[in-house]
Design a protein around this motif. Sequence first.
Motif, PDB file in Angstrom:
ATOM      1  N   GLN A  28       0.891  -1.087  -0.280  1.00 36.17           N
ATOM      2  CA  GLN A  28       0.223  -0.221   0.270  1.00 36.17           C
ATOM      3  C   GLN A  28       1.220   1.399   0.036  1.00 36.17           C
ATOM      4  O   GLN A  28       1.973   1.112   1.010  1.00 36.17           O
ATOM      5  N   ALA A  29       0.147   1.729  -0.951  1.00 40.57           N
ATOM      6  CA  ALA A  29       1.025   3.797  -0.920  1.00 40.57           C
ATOM      7  C   ALA A  29       1.630   4.073   0.293  1.00 40.57           C
ATOM      8  O   ALA A  29       2.534   4.784   0.793  1.00 40.57           O
ATOM      9  N   TYR A  30       0.459   4.584   1.104  1.00 35.83           N
ATOM     10  CA  TYR A  30       1.239   5.392   2.747  1.00 35.83           C
ATOM     11  C   TYR A  30       1.769   4.039   3.456  1.00 35.83           C
ATOM     12  O   TYR A  30       2.918   5.008   4.201  1.00 35.83           O
ATOM     13  N   GLU A  31       1.690   2.988   3.645  1.00 36.80           N
ATOM     14  CA  GLU A  31       2.784   2.461   4.679  1.00 36.80           C
ATOM     15  C   GLU A  31       4.437   2.372   3.911  1.00 36.80           C
ATOM     16  O   GLU A  31       4.693   2.131   4.393  1.00 36.80           O
ATOM     17  N   LYS A  32       4.380   1.879   2.020  1.00 35.04           N
ATOM     18  CA  LYS A  32       5.659   2.199   1.916  1.00 35.04           C
ATOM     19  C   LYS A  32       6.418   3.614   1.968  1.00 35.04           C
ATOM     20  O   LYS A  32       7.504   3.625   2.085  1.00 35.04           O
ATOM     21  N   ALA A  33       5.827   4.486   1.694  1.00 36.10           N
ATOM     22  CA  ALA A  33       5.749   6.184   1.671  1.00 36.10           C
ATOM     23  C   ALA A  33       6.156   6.404   3.441  1.00 36.10           C
ATOM     24  O   ALA A  33       7.224   6.644   3.544  1.00 36.10           O
ATOM     25  N   LEU A  34       5.766   5.260   3.920  1.00 39.74           N
ATOM     26  CA  LEU A  34       6.215   5.314   6.010  1.00 39.74           C
ATOM     27  C   LEU A  34       7.157   5.148   5.839  1.00 39.74           C
ATOM     28  O   LEU A  34       8.259   4.956   7.241  1.00 39.74           O
ATOM     29  N   ALA A  35       7.661   3.466   4.785  1.00 44.42           N
ATOM     30  CA  ALA A  35       8.591   2.709   5.578  1.00 44.42           C
ATOM     31  C   ALA A  35       9.572   3.645   5.121  1.00 44.42           C
ATOM     32  O   ALA A  35      10.945   3.327   5.122  1.00 44.42           O
ATOM     33  N   ARG A  36       9.807   3.681   3.844  1.00 38.47           N
ATOM     34  CA  ARG A  36      10.959   5.095   3.020  1.00 38.47           C
ATOM     35  C   ARG A  36      11.325   6.017   4.243  1.00 38.47           C
ATOM     36  O   ARG A  36      12.525   6.543   4.325  1.00 38.47           O
ATOM     37  N   PHE A  37      10.373   6.133   4.953  1.00 39.04           N
ATOM     38  CA  PHE A  37      10.217   7.242   6.034  1.00 39.04           C
ATOM     39  C   PHE A  37      10.930   7.141   7.158  1.00 39.04           C
ATOM     40  O   PHE A  37      12.418   7.654   7.306  1.00 39.04           O
ATOM     41  N   TRP A  38      11.229   6.132   7.862  1.00 40.06           N
ATOM     42  CA  TRP A  38      11.426   5.275   8.341  1.00 40.06           C
ATOM     43  C   TRP A  38      13.060   4.670   8.241  1.00 40.06           C
ATOM     44  O   TRP A  38      14.561   5.033   9.022  1.00 40.06           O
ATOM     45  N   SER A  39      13.453   4.068   7.265  1.00 38.74           N
ATOM     46  CA  SER A  39      14.223   3.602   6.730  1.00 38.74           C
ATOM     47  C   SER A  39      15.776   4.883   6.463  1.00 38.74           C
ATOM     48  O   SER A  39      16.602   4.986   6.658  1.00 38.74           O
ATOM     49  N   ASN A  40      14.842   6.312   5.611  1.00 40.88           N
ATOM     50  CA  ASN A  40      15.250   7.239   5.814  1.00 40.88           C
ATOM     51  C   ASN A  40      16.089   8.236   6.695  1.00 40.88           C
ATOM     52  O   ASN A  40      17.544   8.688   7.227  1.00 40.88           O
ATOM     53  N   PHE A  41      15.155   7.949   8.285  1.00 40.29           N
ATOM     54  CA  PHE A  41      15.262   8.201   8.829  1.00 40.29           C
ATOM     55  C   PHE A  41      16.774   7.381   9.948  1.00 40.29           C
ATOM     56  O   PHE A  41      17.574   8.325  10.494  1.00 40.29           O
ATOM     57  N   ILE A  42      16.872   6.448  10.005  1.00 41.49           N
ATOM     58  CA  ILE A  42      17.991   5.558  10.673  1.00 41.49           C
ATOM     59  C   ILE A  42      18.808   6.410   9.270  1.00 41.49           C
ATOM     60  O   ILE A  42      19.937   6.181  10.404  1.00 41.49           O
ATOM     61  N   ASP A  43      19.515   6.147   8.244  1.00 41.10           N
ATOM     62  CA  ASP A  43      20.222   6.521   7.581  1.00 41.10           C
ATOM     63  C   ASP A  43      20.549   7.914   7.875  1.00 41.10           C
ATOM     64  O   ASP A  43      21.864   8.135   8.023  1.00 41.10           O
ATOM     65  N   ASP A  44      19.366   9.203   8.050  1.00 40.40           N
ATOM     66  CA  ASP A  44      20.078  10.366   8.158  1.00 40.40           C
ATOM     67  C   ASP A  44      20.002  10.630   9.190  1.00 40.40           C
ATOM     68  O   ASP A  44      20.747  11.533   9.281  1.00 40.40           O
ATOM     69  N   LYS A  45      19.280  10.191  10.363  1.00 43.85           N
ATOM     70  CA  LYS A  45      19.873  10.707  11.592  1.00 43.85           C
ATOM     71  C   LYS A  45      19.825  10.311  12.221  1.00 43.85           C
ATOM     72  O   LYS A  45      20.911  10.106  13.760  1.00 43.85           O
ATOM     73  N   ILE A  46      20.142   8.466  12.280  1.00 48.76           N
ATOM     74  CA  ILE A  46      20.892   7.426  13.746  1.00 48.76           C
ATOM     75  C   ILE A  46      22.166   7.774  13.390  1.00 48.76           C
ATOM     76  O   ILE A  46      23.177   7.420  14.497  1.00 48.76           O
ATOM     77  N   LEU A  47      21.926   6.996  12.596  1.00 45.42           N
ATOM     78  CA  LEU A  47      23.747   6.427  12.135  1.00 45.42           C
ATOM     79  C   LEU A  47      25.023   7.864  12.517  1.00 45.42           C
ATOM     80  O   LEU A  47      25.673   7.387  12.644  1.00 45.42           O
ATOM     81  N   PRO A  48      24.435   8.976  11.699  1.00 52.91           N
ATOM     82  CA  PRO A  48      25.180   9.895  11.662  1.00 52.91           C
ATOM     83  C   PRO A  48      25.199  10.283  13.134  1.00 52.91           C
ATOM     84  O   PRO A  48      26.610  10.751  13.771  1.00 52.91           O
ATOM     85  N   ALA A  49      24.148  10.003  14.248  1.00 51.56           N
ATOM     86  CA  ALA A  49      24.371  10.477  15.298  1.00 51.56           C
ATOM     87  C   ALA A  49      25.042   9.709  15.620  1.00 51.56           C
ATOM     88  O   ALA A  49      26.410  10.271  16.860  1.00 51.56           O
TER      89      ALA A  49
END
Length: 176
Positions: free
Chosen positions: A42-63
């Motif tokens: 589903q498009a909405y769940e897919k968008a959320l999954a992309r968001f959280w994947s990017n959150f991990i890459d862009d926020k958690i790993l650099p921190a």
Amino acid sequence: MAEVQLLGVPVLVHNGKPLSESLVIIEYIDETWENYPILPQQAYEKALARFWSNFIDDKILPAIAKAAWTVNKEEREKGTEEVLQALQFLENELKNKFFGGENIGIVDIAACYLAFWLPTLEEAIGLKFLTGGKFPKLHKWSQEFINHPIVKEILPPREGFSAYYKTRYAALSAAK
């Protein structure tokens, strides 16, 4: 520094065509081999999954990198606080056995660092981020993830990486 980071970029070559960056590769695999979906349908769940994947890459790993490898004490403390805040967001998002529900999905794959590499780093340099006391759902998830038969089969041995982290941390400490 940019050259070092570029050397660590994963590349998939399929039918003679290269693709780089982990999340891009995962989405390509998901679209190319449809038998085992990695992204939700589903498009909405897919968008959320992309968001959280990017959150991990862009926020958690650099921190985590800031908290582990910065020489300046104040910056390290700031990085540690950023890690803990970001992990709390992720803890609050985890509703099932895996981020993808009962099956491993793209967010679980993106968070592999947290399940496998982070404990090795924590042990090597004496940090503690992902504890069962602070983040019980993430801690349980990490155990489920690294003990999943498919994941367990492909993980490298931790010993060499622990030694690498210890050596790198000792060199950083000596440079202070």
